[in-house]
Design an enzyme around this catalytic site. Structure first.
Site, PDB file in Angstrom:
ATOM      1  CB  ALA A 215      28.961  45.349  37.835  1.00  0.00           C
ATOM      2  CG  HIS A 216      31.924  44.827  34.160  1.00  0.00           C
ATOM      3  ND1 HIS A 216      32.300  45.921  33.433  1.00  0.00           N
ATOM      4  CD2 HIS A 216      30.582  44.740  34.033  1.00  0.00           C
ATOM      5  CE1 HIS A 216      31.241  46.457  32.867  1.00  0.00           C
ATOM      6  NE2 HIS A 216      30.178  45.758  33.220  1.00  0.00           N
ATOM      7  CG  ASN A 217      36.293  46.968  34.599  1.00  0.00           C
ATOM      8  OD1 ASN A 217      35.666  46.140  33.935  1.00  0.00           O
ATOM      9  ND2 ASN A 217      37.571  47.237  34.395  1.00  0.00           N
TER      10      ASN A 217
END
Lengths: 317, 317, 317
Positions: free
Chosen positions: A217-219
């Protein structure tokens, strides 16, 4: 290619005669024009018809081998793979940018990069030297891919992260302005998706290997030389330190840190930070030894309950 | 674009001077030509070099901000996203039907639809206005996609459902005559697959957000404004009512109903109907509080067993 | 097509009049030019406007049916599917090699094969007669696909297996020289990935059906007529014997064998060999009946602990 040439290119000691090698092949399938490898005595009975062998030094002077052209290696399985590459034994080989790929004119593509048919490379993407981008891979704008990476078929790098806020009872998407930054020597499996960061970058460190259908996922920040097996899911903003091994189908809740060198057992649900170096398992993850003790106890539980209930009944009478 | 123009387009109050904005950027990266946003006092120390800000009303008159051109918003993170869109900050931007897409001539494509390279749109498909179909997406015949949807790279909409009957000891496929019907404002993640119905339609309600690698089987009915996180698997004919949240890797057996507003914890196995509004967890799903009590009890079980066994031994002697 | 012609082609008994059939449709949607089917009395109230029906012999003489042109079948749902095929009701129909596919000139493509846009077929691949390869499918060099297979959108067949060895503290990939060999009549779901073997072949037996997003690692051997539901993950070198059913999200550790006809419950973690014919469940898989007894016991555990602790306290006082 001559065996003597392979020996020089691989930096290996060459014993016995010199022959022409057409390809690398497994012991079971190899013939007189093939190079194969053997790592244990028990396989020596099968080498009669094989042209040449890569063997470890301790097998180099076995009687049955002495008649063979051979190369000495401390890591035969790796040197046989390197030999295969030198012999041009590749899969889905293509070079340069395939005419059925779709590469934005503002992307920066390194030397020796191969981009397969159907791949899509967005604006401002940077791809390092000798990286292979296989068919159907999609890389969104401005993502950075290192050198010598392999991104396998239908992987998606840099799609928008999954984040929403409620605004007047409607779900509004949070725009993700960031990118994905993949370091050198990273392999990414088929169908794997790595989402871009809200700001800054989702990062995968050098030498890390990611299997098929992994969701990142993001980050998320993944360190160097990690091994992430198929169908793992890593939620937003997790930190996976160097050398972590995650077995298949592991899931991590958001914002947790897995310490360097930790090993996470298959299907573990990681719901808290994991100390460095530890082995961690369980549907509700915990140290492996404790998780196994719990499993053993639960398996005894139905009988244990009966016994204790009988005991209590007897004493209460 | 002038900040004053952005203020008008976003419907936000504008304080301080007017400047030209080139792009939206995060506080950490923003410079004099950027618009950024701040939602808490602690970030105010970092805004010195930033051109303009979106801030909540309660920060609008902080000393350090008073020198800045600024817009007031009760939802800064959303308005910054809207600003980015107005400024043309998009990823993998394309408009119209990409020449490397493959759209059947009988499909009905709305105004402002963008279809990326490698996407395949089948016969009779209907795509609503302003929907974005990203690269590699495959939409089978006659499926219906609403307006303002985003279907991310390599998703597959309307593949045949997975159903078999035994006929003379052979598995015979059950033909799926139905479609998939996606309402307006739905987002569908990379690699997600939504199978078509046996008859009628597999349905996803308006405003629902689906993450990467989610599997939605034939005849599933998903309500409005649901959030379905990565790697969830929903079996055939399940009903997911409005506003349900399913965390990552949840699995549902066929034919169950999850009531409106229920929240299903990560990796939960849903093996029965779930009441509306409840939180539900566990490998074998149940109400969250009970599931956690069970987890706590199991973790105490090995010690508890030893203690009870010692007790029983003592009293039996 | 005339109903009488369909009866001959399907080998079914034809009662009542003859009419022209344009398409197969579900009872809810069928009109005068459609063929539909009914398998239970309760649906008979809905057939008034339907042109013709396929019915089981025991319904063939119900009063309401006697006025209808009808075909008798012991498996109506299958014969209706066969009728649909004869009527040309297909999805994403294409024939031959689509101009947007990318087929290596050394591949051997059988008669009647359809290869969709965006599919990539590597060097030396063999595809049997009447197999359908849907859009975005990637098949690596030298893989062998049988006759009458269906490989759904964005599946990846023959990607390199996931295997590494440490060489001087660096992860070195193990080259996978093998292939994937798919037998006849196999269906493979969207986004599924089947990795090629290190040597020899990863094998899927005839008639096996694999759902979406299944991961099958290098050297796995799958038997005939297995059913493998979505999001299952099978690790390297596992053996899945004939007729095994694996429900959704099952995971298998490497090198285990699942005996013929075994049934593995949803989300089961298979961490040991599974006997033939058994049903197996649990996060830590075991025989189903025992796994369920454990679940029941755990659910009683918090109360049980309280009761036992009260008992012990009383007796120790």
């Amino acid at each position: 290619m001559k065996l003597s040439k392979l020996a020089i290119d691989l930096g290996l000691e060459h014993l016995g005669g010199d022959i022409s090698i057409s390809a690398v092949a497994p012991v079971q399938e190899a013939g007189v024009e093939h190079l194969s490898f053997v790592t244990a005595k028990k396989y020596l009975s099968k080498i009669e018809n094989i042209g040449a062998l890569i063997v470890p030094p301790d097998l180099a002077n076995e009687a049955v081998i002495e008649s063979k052209p051979r190369l000495l290696s401390t890591v035969p399985s790796l040197d046989v793979a390197r030999a295969a590459k030198l012999l041009g034994q590749e899969y889905l080989t293509f070079s340069g940018i395939h005419p059925k790929a779709c590469v934005d004119q503002t992307a920066t593509i390194g030397d020796g990069v191969a981009i397969g048919p159907g791949a899509v490379i967005g604006a401002g993407v940077v791809v390092g030297d000798n990286t292979v981008i296989q068919p159907g891979v999609v890389i969104y704008d401005r993502c950075e891919i290192g050198a010598r990476c392999i991104i396998k078929a239908n992987a998606v790098i840099g799609g928008e992260g999954f984040g929403y806020e409620l605004d007047n009872c409607r779900l509004e998407s949070i725009t993700h302005f960031g990118i994905v930054r993949i370091a050198d020597d990273v392999h990414i499996g088929s169908g794997t998706a790595i989402d871009r960061a809200r700001f800054g970058a989702t990062v995968v460190g050098s030498g890390t290997r990611i299997d098929n259908m992994v969701h990142i996922a993001h980050n998320v920040q993944i360190g160097r030389s990690c091994i992430i097996v198929a169908q793992v899911g890593i939620s937003g903003s997790c930190i996976i330190e160097d050398g972590v091994v995650m077995a298949g189908q592991v899931g991590c809740v958001p914002h947790i840190t897995i310490g360097a060198g930790a090993r996470i057992g298959a299907s573990t649900g990681v719901i808290s930070d994991v100390p460095a170096g530890i082995t961690w398992t369980g549907w509700f993850g915990q140290p492996h030894r404790k998780a196994m003790a719990d499993v053993v106890a639960v398996r005894k539980l139905p009988d244990f309950m009966k016994k204790v209930q009988a005991f209590m009944k007897k004493f209460e009478e």
